[in-house]
Motif scaffolding. Structure first.
Motif, PDB file in Angstrom:
ATOM      1  N   VAL A 162       2.424   1.646  -3.474  1.00 55.73           N
ATOM      2  CA  VAL A 162       1.380   2.104  -4.524  1.00 55.73           C
ATOM      3  C   VAL A 162       0.974   3.578  -4.034  1.00 55.73           C
ATOM      4  CG1 VAL A 162      -1.002   1.852  -4.843  1.00 55.73           C
ATOM      5  CG2 VAL A 162       0.206  -0.239  -4.976  1.00 55.73           C
ATOM      6  N   GLU A 163       0.938   3.922  -2.785  1.00 56.12           N
ATOM      7  CA  GLU A 163       0.752   5.271  -2.613  1.00 56.12           C
ATOM      8  C   GLU A 163       1.735   6.302  -3.121  1.00 56.12           C
ATOM      9  OE1 GLU A 163      -0.233   5.409   1.518  1.00 56.12           O
ATOM     10  OE2 GLU A 163      -2.287   4.530   1.112  1.00 56.12           O
ATOM     11  N   GLN A 194       0.733  -1.235   0.124  1.00 57.06           N
ATOM     12  CA  GLN A 194      -0.034  -0.002   0.000  1.00 57.06           C
ATOM     13  C   GLN A 194       0.697   1.329   0.045  1.00 57.06           C
ATOM     14  OE1 GLN A 194      -3.506   0.329  -0.245  1.00 57.06           O
ATOM     15  NE2 GLN A 194      -3.035   2.501  -0.373  1.00 57.06           N
ATOM     16  N   ASP A 247       1.473   6.672  -6.703  1.00 61.65           N
ATOM     17  CA  ASP A 247       0.194   7.621  -7.092  1.00 61.65           C
ATOM     18  C   ASP A 247       0.444   8.836  -7.014  1.00 61.65           C
ATOM     19  OD1 ASP A 247      -2.439   7.269  -7.922  1.00 61.65           O
ATOM     20  OD2 ASP A 247      -2.931   8.321  -5.989  1.00 61.65           O
ATOM     21  N   TYR A 299      -1.902  -0.747 -11.099  1.00 61.35           N
ATOM     22  CA  TYR A 299      -1.128  -0.597  -9.666  1.00 61.35           C
ATOM     23  C   TYR A 299      -2.359  -0.359  -8.762  1.00 61.35           C
ATOM     24  CZ  TYR A 299      -1.567   4.562  -9.617  1.00 61.35           C
ATOM     25  OH  TYR A 299      -2.043   5.912  -9.846  1.00 61.35           O
ATOM     26  N   SER A 300      -3.419   0.199  -9.019  1.00 63.37           N
ATOM     27  CA  SER A 300      -4.528   0.569  -8.071  1.00 63.37           C
ATOM     28  C   SER A 300      -5.264  -0.581  -7.548  1.00 63.37           C
ATOM     29  CB  SER A 300      -5.482   1.495  -8.460  1.00 63.37           C
ATOM     30  OG  SER A 300      -6.121   0.913  -9.693  1.00 63.37           O
ATOM     31  N   GLU A 301      -4.791  -1.927  -8.222  1.00 62.15           N
ATOM     32  CA  GLU A 301      -5.589  -3.110  -7.888  1.00 62.15           C
ATOM     33  C   GLU A 301      -4.703  -4.012  -7.030  1.00 62.15           C
ATOM     34  OE1 GLU A 301      -8.264  -4.792 -11.322  1.00 62.15           O
ATOM     35  OE2 GLU A 301      -6.312  -4.139 -12.067  1.00 62.15           O
TER      36      GLU A 301
END
Length: 178
Positions: free
Chosen positions: A11-12, A8, A15, A152-154
């Motif tokens: 990913v953040e 997480q 993002d 990537y959001s998944e």
């Protein structure tokens, strides 16, 4: 640390800066993407990317191609006690692997030539798993033989599924070969 929490955070971080990573004028390259995102992602999947366990060279879990070379070899070879099981090809985030065909063909060729079942292509924004039992043709689109595609959001939500396909534990348990 819990793998989902670690993922997480990764990913953040991606993002927050995605516009920079994808901007072709910013010169964010594959080398940086590998170090910042792909290496840690593979580590979350259980792979000893940096050989922190100190395995003998012939028994490394991951053989990473030199970051600075332009050779015709995949970026990562994932192994089972030194036997290559599948390849991971990396691209920089500005290469849209969902639309550009050449990276998919290259990845599939690596897998086909090695007689692997799958090969993975990623720019961290996307993770594509290809069935490499189908001969790659030069005019194939990037969707041909694509078994799975993750954004990537998944990644966090689908971590268990991704692990069941390409994690170290899937390979070492024998589940990968089934």
């Amino acid at each position: 640390m819990n793998n989902k929490i670690e993922l997480q955070k990764l990913v953040e971080h991606f993002d927050v800066n995605i516009d920079f990573y994808k901007d072709t004028k910013k010169a964010y390259n594959e080398h940086s993407c590998r170090i910042e995102f792909i290496d840690p992602f593979l580590k979350i999947l259980g792979w000893d990317v940096a050989n922190e366990k100190g395995a003998a060279p012939q028994y490394r879990e991951v053989i990473a191609e030199n970051y600075s070379s332009r050779s015709d070899r995949p970026d990562y070879t994932m192994t089972l006690r030194g036997v290559a099981k599948f390849f991971v090809e990396a691209k920089k985030p500005s290469v849209d692997i969902t639309k550009v065909d050449a990276p998919a063909i290259q990845t599939r060729k690596y897998g086909w030539n090695a007689k692997h079942r799958v090969a993975v292509l990623t720019n961290f924004e996307f993770l594509a798993i290809y069935d490499t039992c189908h001969f790659p043709l030069e005019n194939d689109s990037c969707t041909v033989a694509r078994y799975r595609l993750y954004h990537y959001s998944e990644y966090v939500e689908k971590l268990d599924e991704i692990c069941s396909l390409i994690s170290k534990s899937a390979v070492y348990s024998g589940a990968f070969d089934q």
